[in-house]
Design a protein around this motif. Structure first.
Motif, PDB file in Angstrom:
ATOM      1  N   VAL A  33      39.442  83.273 -38.544  1.00 24.13           N
ATOM      2  CA  VAL A  33      38.695  84.299 -37.470  1.00 24.13           C
ATOM      3  C   VAL A  33      37.262  84.000 -37.358  1.00 24.13           C
ATOM      4  O   VAL A  33      36.594  83.975 -36.184  1.00 24.13           O
ATOM      5  N   VAL A  34      36.621  84.060 -38.673  1.00 24.11           N
ATOM      6  CA  VAL A  34      35.302  84.037 -38.726  1.00 24.11           C
ATOM      7  C   VAL A  34      34.638  82.736 -38.074  1.00 24.11           C
ATOM      8  O   VAL A  34      33.862  82.734 -37.513  1.00 24.11           O
ATOM      9  N   VAL A  35      35.297  81.719 -38.743  1.00 21.32           N
ATOM     10  CA  VAL A  35      35.370  80.548 -38.112  1.00 21.32           C
ATOM     11  C   VAL A  35      35.103  80.270 -36.761  1.00 21.32           C
ATOM     12  O   VAL A  35      34.174  79.447 -35.894  1.00 21.32           O
ATOM     13  N   LEU A  36      36.147  80.970 -36.174  1.00 17.98           N
ATOM     14  CA  LEU A  36      36.428  80.607 -34.647  1.00 17.98           C
ATOM     15  C   LEU A  36      35.272  81.319 -33.840  1.00 17.98           C
ATOM     16  O   LEU A  36      34.867  80.866 -32.934  1.00 17.98           O
ATOM     17  N   PHE A  37      34.910  82.630 -34.401  1.00 21.31           N
ATOM     18  CA  PHE A  37      34.057  83.405 -33.774  1.00 21.31           C
ATOM     19  C   PHE A  37      32.389  82.777 -33.894  1.00 21.31           C
ATOM     20  O   PHE A  37      31.953  82.515 -32.798  1.00 21.31           O
ATOM     21  N   GLY A  38      32.364  81.961 -34.956  1.00 22.60           N
ATOM     22  CA  GLY A  38      31.056  81.258 -35.027  1.00 22.60           C
ATOM     23  C   GLY A  38      31.123  80.111 -34.277  1.00 22.60           C
ATOM     24  O   GLY A  38      30.003  79.827 -33.701  1.00 22.60           O
ATOM     25  N   LEU A  39      32.230  79.159 -34.084  1.00 23.25           N
ATOM     26  CA  LEU A  39      32.199  78.410 -33.027  1.00 23.25           C
ATOM     27  C   LEU A  39      31.964  78.636 -31.794  1.00 23.25           C
ATOM     28  O   LEU A  39      31.208  78.070 -30.984  1.00 23.25           O
ATOM     29  N   ILE A  40      32.492  79.606 -31.287  1.00 26.02           N
ATOM     30  CA  ILE A  40      32.400  80.285 -30.014  1.00 26.02           C
ATOM     31  C   ILE A  40      30.823  80.504 -29.975  1.00 26.02           C
ATOM     32  O   ILE A  40      30.381  80.296 -28.748  1.00 26.02           O
ATOM     33  N   TYR A  41      30.372  81.113 -30.864  1.00 25.09           N
ATOM     34  CA  TYR A  41      29.055  81.643 -30.677  1.00 25.09           C
ATOM     35  C   TYR A  41      28.162  80.529 -30.573  1.00 25.09           C
ATOM     36  O   TYR A  41      27.018  80.387 -29.797  1.00 25.09           O
ATOM     37  N   ILE A  42      28.207  79.287 -31.457  1.00 27.00           N
ATOM     38  CA  ILE A  42      27.346  78.226 -31.050  1.00 27.00           C
ATOM     39  C   ILE A  42      27.835  77.477 -29.985  1.00 27.00           C
ATOM     40  O   ILE A  42      26.672  77.069 -29.403  1.00 27.00           O
ATOM     41  N   ALA A  43      28.954  77.608 -29.331  1.00 28.46           N
ATOM     42  CA  ALA A  43      29.017  76.863 -28.134  1.00 28.46           C
ATOM     43  C   ALA A  43      28.261  77.681 -27.095  1.00 28.46           C
ATOM     44  O   ALA A  43      27.644  77.091 -26.311  1.00 28.46           O
ATOM     45  N   PHE A  44      28.260  78.939 -26.971  1.00 31.48           N
ATOM     46  CA  PHE A  44      27.457  79.661 -26.029  1.00 31.48           C
ATOM     47  C   PHE A  44      26.031  79.493 -26.214  1.00 31.48           C
ATOM     48  O   PHE A  44      25.420  79.644 -25.238  1.00 31.48           O
ATOM     49  N   ALA A  45      25.630  79.450 -27.471  1.00 31.82           N
ATOM     50  CA  ALA A  45      24.111  79.442 -27.952  1.00 31.82           C
ATOM     51  C   ALA A  45      23.766  78.216 -27.361  1.00 31.82           C
ATOM     52  O   ALA A  45      22.700  77.800 -26.724  1.00 31.82           O
ATOM     53  N   LEU A  46      24.592  77.003 -27.344  1.00 36.79           N
ATOM     54  CA  LEU A  46      23.931  75.711 -26.977  1.00 36.79           C
ATOM     55  C   LEU A  46      23.928  75.268 -25.669  1.00 36.79           C
ATOM     56  O   LEU A  46      23.310  74.695 -24.981  1.00 36.79           O
ATOM     57  N   ASN A  47      24.815  76.081 -24.679  1.00 36.49           N
ATOM     58  CA  ASN A  47      24.934  76.209 -23.370  1.00 36.49           C
ATOM     59  C   ASN A  47      24.025  77.187 -22.544  1.00 36.49           C
ATOM     60  O   ASN A  47      24.102  76.966 -21.334  1.00 36.49           O
ATOM     61  N   THR A  48      23.305  78.008 -23.193  1.00 38.74           N
ATOM     62  CA  THR A  48      22.350  78.888 -22.517  1.00 38.74           C
ATOM     63  C   THR A  48      21.370  77.864 -21.877  1.00 38.74           C
ATOM     64  O   THR A  48      20.743  76.962 -22.632  1.00 38.74           O
ATOM     65  N   PRO A  49      20.797  78.258 -20.887  1.00 32.63           N
ATOM     66  CA  PRO A  49      19.615  77.478 -20.297  1.00 32.63           C
ATOM     67  C   PRO A  49      18.156  77.943 -20.905  1.00 32.63           C
ATOM     68  O   PRO A  49      18.233  78.985 -21.258  1.00 32.63           O
ATOM     69  N   PRO A  50      17.317  77.066 -21.227  1.00 33.45           N
ATOM     70  CA  PRO A  50      16.100  77.166 -21.723  1.00 33.45           C
ATOM     71  C   PRO A  50      15.280  78.350 -20.871  1.00 33.45           C
ATOM     72  O   PRO A  50      15.539  78.569 -19.725  1.00 33.45           O
ATOM     73  N   THR A  51      14.574  78.841 -21.761  1.00 37.01           N
ATOM     74  CA  THR A  51      13.963  80.014 -20.904  1.00 37.01           C
ATOM     75  C   THR A  51      12.539  79.387 -20.387  1.00 37.01           C
ATOM     76  O   THR A  51      11.923  78.325 -21.107  1.00 37.01           O
ATOM     77  N   ALA A  52      12.128  79.882 -19.247  1.00 33.98           N
ATOM     78  CA  ALA A  52      10.766  79.441 -18.980  1.00 33.98           C
ATOM     79  C   ALA A  52       9.674  79.944 -19.614  1.00 33.98           C
ATOM     80  O   ALA A  52       9.419  81.004 -19.987  1.00 33.98           O
ATOM     81  N   GLN A  53       8.632  79.032 -19.878  1.00 36.08           N
ATOM     82  CA  GLN A  53       7.340  79.488 -20.535  1.00 36.08           C
ATOM     83  C   GLN A  53       6.196  79.169 -19.748  1.00 36.08           C
ATOM     84  O   GLN A  53       5.903  78.571 -18.960  1.00 36.08           O
TER      85      GLN A  53
END
Length: 53
Positions: A33-53
């Motif tokens: 379960v911990v690994v599954l939540f980690g993979l879900i977190y990584i998937a969402f973190a990689l798919n977030t659009p970059p912030t405008a600077q």
């Protein structure tokens, strides 16, 4: 609770398990379960659009 079955061992009366299979299943499922939540977190973190600077 006393038992009157002379053929059962102490572990069988308590429904215990010498090999601790219940503990193994518990630990493996928690790790899964911990690994599954980690993979879900990584998937969402990689798919977030970059912030405008």
């Amino acid at each position: 609770m006393p038992t009157y079955d002379p053929h059962k061992t102490t572990n069988e009366v308590r429904q215990g398990n010498r090999r601790l299979m219940n503990m193994r299943v518990l630990v493996i499922s928690i790790v899964a379960v911990v690994v599954l939540f980690g993979l879900i977190y990584i998937a969402f973190a990689l798919n977030t659009p970059p912030t405008a600077q």
